[in-house]
Write a protein that holds these residues in place. Sequence first.
Motif, PDB file in Angstrom:
ATOM      1  N   VAL A  94      51.958  31.472  34.772  1.00  0.00           N
ATOM      2  CA  VAL A  94      51.556  31.311  36.154  1.00  0.00           C
ATOM      3  C   VAL A  94      52.217  30.050  36.695  1.00  0.00           C
ATOM      4  O   VAL A  94      52.254  29.015  36.033  1.00  0.00           O
ATOM      5  CB  VAL A  94      50.026  31.226  36.323  1.00  0.00           C
ATOM      6  N   ALA A  95      52.801  30.155  37.893  1.00  0.00           N
ATOM      7  CA  ALA A  95      53.326  28.997  38.614  1.00  0.00           C
ATOM      8  C   ALA A  95      52.403  28.771  39.793  1.00  0.00           C
ATOM      9  O   ALA A  95      52.263  29.648  40.651  1.00  0.00           O
ATOM     10  CB  ALA A  95      54.755  29.260  39.083  1.00  0.00           C
ATOM     11  N   GLN A 113      33.884  28.173  33.225  1.00  0.00           N
ATOM     12  CA  GLN A 113      34.233  29.521  33.682  1.00  0.00           C
ATOM     13  C   GLN A 113      35.239  30.175  32.735  1.00  0.00           C
ATOM     14  O   GLN A 113      35.127  31.364  32.421  1.00  0.00           O
ATOM     15  CB  GLN A 113      34.802  29.456  35.105  1.00  0.00           C
ATOM     16  N   LYS A 114      36.203  29.391  32.287  1.00  0.00           N
ATOM     17  CA  LYS A 114      37.193  29.931  31.352  1.00  0.00           C
ATOM     18  C   LYS A 114      36.511  30.397  30.063  1.00  0.00           C
ATOM     19  O   LYS A 114      36.794  31.494  29.545  1.00  0.00           O
ATOM     20  CB  LYS A 114      38.247  28.871  31.047  1.00  0.00           C
ATOM     21  N   ALA A 164      40.947  34.487  38.628  1.00  0.00           N
ATOM     22  CA  ALA A 164      42.255  35.053  38.969  1.00  0.00           C
ATOM     23  C   ALA A 164      43.212  34.965  37.788  1.00  0.00           C
ATOM     24  O   ALA A 164      43.908  35.937  37.464  1.00  0.00           O
ATOM     25  CB  ALA A 164      42.834  34.326  40.180  1.00  0.00           C
ATOM     26  N   LEU A 165      43.252  33.811  37.123  1.00  0.00           N
ATOM     27  CA  LEU A 165      44.132  33.643  35.962  1.00  0.00           C
ATOM     28  C   LEU A 165      43.778  34.641  34.866  1.00  0.00           C
ATOM     29  O   LEU A 165      44.663  35.242  34.227  1.00  0.00           O
ATOM     30  CB  LEU A 165      44.030  32.214  35.425  1.00  0.00           C
ATOM     31  N   HIS A 166      42.488  34.829  34.636  1.00  0.00           N
ATOM     32  CA  HIS A 166      42.039  35.782  33.621  1.00  0.00           C
ATOM     33  C   HIS A 166      42.484  37.198  33.981  1.00  0.00           C
ATOM     34  O   HIS A 166      42.953  37.962  33.126  1.00  0.00           O
ATOM     35  CB  HIS A 166      40.516  35.716  33.508  1.00  0.00           C
ATOM     36  N   ASP A 167      42.373  37.530  35.260  1.00  0.00           N
ATOM     37  CA  ASP A 167      42.759  38.861  35.722  1.00  0.00           C
ATOM     38  C   ASP A 167      44.263  39.083  35.582  1.00  0.00           C
ATOM     39  O   ASP A 167      44.704  40.156  35.129  1.00  0.00           O
ATOM     40  CB  ASP A 167      42.327  39.034  37.180  1.00  0.00           C
ATOM     41  N   TYR A 168      45.069  38.073  35.940  1.00  0.00           N
ATOM     42  CA  TYR A 168      46.522  38.213  35.819  1.00  0.00           C
ATOM     43  C   TYR A 168      46.941  38.362  34.359  1.00  0.00           C
ATOM     44  O   TYR A 168      47.867  39.118  34.044  1.00  0.00           O
ATOM     45  CB  TYR A 168      47.234  37.015  36.447  1.00  0.00           C
ATOM     46  N   ALA A 169      46.257  37.652  33.476  1.00  0.00           N
ATOM     47  CA  ALA A 169      46.552  37.782  32.050  1.00  0.00           C
ATOM     48  C   ALA A 169      46.255  39.203  31.562  1.00  0.00           C
ATOM     49  O   ALA A 169      47.022  39.791  30.787  1.00  0.00           O
ATOM     50  CB  ALA A 169      45.748  36.767  31.246  1.00  0.00           C
ATOM     51  N   PRO A 200      37.784  38.744  26.091  1.00  0.00           N
ATOM     52  CA  PRO A 200      38.872  37.902  25.579  1.00  0.00           C
ATOM     53  C   PRO A 200      40.262  38.405  25.995  1.00  0.00           C
ATOM     54  O   PRO A 200      40.518  39.606  26.042  1.00  0.00           O
ATOM     55  CB  PRO A 200      38.695  37.991  24.057  1.00  0.00           C
ATOM     56  N   THR A 201      41.157  37.464  26.302  1.00  0.00           N
ATOM     57  CA  THR A 201      42.552  37.775  26.596  1.00  0.00           C
ATOM     58  C   THR A 201      43.383  36.534  26.319  1.00  0.00           C
ATOM     59  O   THR A 201      42.846  35.428  26.164  1.00  0.00           O
ATOM     60  CB  THR A 201      42.737  38.229  28.056  1.00  0.00           C
TER      61      THR A 201
END
Length: 499
Positions: free
Chosen positions: A174-175, A90-91, A162-167, A99-100
């Motif tokens: 991220v914690a 997925q990543k 979610a991690l991709h979106d926050y980036a 890309p981010t």
Amino acid sequence: MSISFQQIHPISIDAAWYTQPFQGFCLDSRKVEAGHIFIALNSFSQPEKTLQFAQNALDAGALIVISEAALGIEKEWVCSEVRDLIGGWQKQYLQLTDPTQPLRGIAVTGTNGKTTISRLIAELITSQHHGCAVMGTTGNGILPNLTPSTHTTLDALQLQSALHDYAKQGASFVALEASSHGLEQGRLNGCDLEIAVYSNLSRDHLDYHGTLEAYAEAKALLFKFKTLKAVVINLDDAHANIMLDAAKTNPSQPKILTYSLTQASADYHIADLQYRLSGASFSLITPTGCYAVQSPLLGHFNVENLLASLIAAECAGFALDKLVQFVPQLQGAPGRMQVIQDDERLFVVDYAHTPDALIQVLTTLKRHVNGQLWAVFGCGGDRDRGKRPLMTQAALDHANPVILTSDNPRTENPEQIFADMKQGIHFAQHTMHEIHDRREAIKFVVAQAQAGDIVVIAGKGHENYQEIDGVRHWFDDVVEVQSAIAAQPHAVDSAYPAQ
């Protein structure tokens, strides 16, 4: 941008199986769209339905099904290690299409403290003008904007998305909470975890793991991530060596840092610890010097949580002296030792739902109470029945009076839950009330508590619902306490005689 699955994993898929372009992965057959690859994981709760889910996905337009074990359907590729791979897939898919810069990950595991530590880490990093997302039981998002979370650790696809979106929103870190389920099921695989934190371990989730030893080994999986640069471990915990051994055998050779409230041999330890109703103060002794810390957080275990958070934030590259300066402004996680004060009474809402967590909360607050220490708690349905009488005994041993009430019965008969809570318990010389309606139990204790008393309402913490017969009804312990206080004065209902 159009990509193929072969760009992510070099397998040969029969081109005759599909004509649609690859449009990503899906774990939920109800959400499959044309072009998806459906990942058919064996269900822990519904193993017999895996085949049905896979067929539903194909009917909805899935290109192929990737399964853990052969299902005997067409368009199927069997990959026994798929749980270990889907996070990375997925990543890669997200990075190829949009890309981010990936977030730098700090993961926290343990029975108790995960939520508070991850939240404190995010607050500390945010104070240093770096965006930090937080993910766990009390919500996901970039502080201060969090949305409710369905699980402590999301599934691998949701987590990576979610991690991709926050980036993309500008976060750098991220914690996140690493649950034992999430670790064992590979949900965090593919994350760029740089720092791993261990708080403690006590009885929980044995309905899933079977034994405490298996539960500990699931937690230890976090310290085997090959991306780790540093690990932070509570030396005071009885299972610390399991985590230390995992970290020491990690081929990435992360820096190992220990903390303790009692052992001067730890890399980070404390002196001159003093408690007060407004928090705690102590001297933090570190490899680089000694720092005076003024914490607004209540409780012995919150000193441990704060210590872990400060070390993790320092490992992330921030100066400890600047982090310590911000500590008095920390808020912590909602529903974790959350205080509602009414004149000279203190009401504390906490998520404690294991015997050890309840003991920690009660023993911590006993240092502050001038009057009586009350405990109001229940036990969740459809969960480990063995811990129910242990919860009751923990409350009786460390509080008086005690009120047994409902938690989330879920689909279980509440009468069975209360019977389990009282199994083998001797209530002589204890003041105990049994009030099945949680709202009435809170009203009762608010009416009864006197000046100088502290009331602990445990088990649900941040949750804003009560699940009964599989249906979630709105319910918030904090709101219920506030409402009961606002409704005073009123006559105490004598319908609940002590047993």
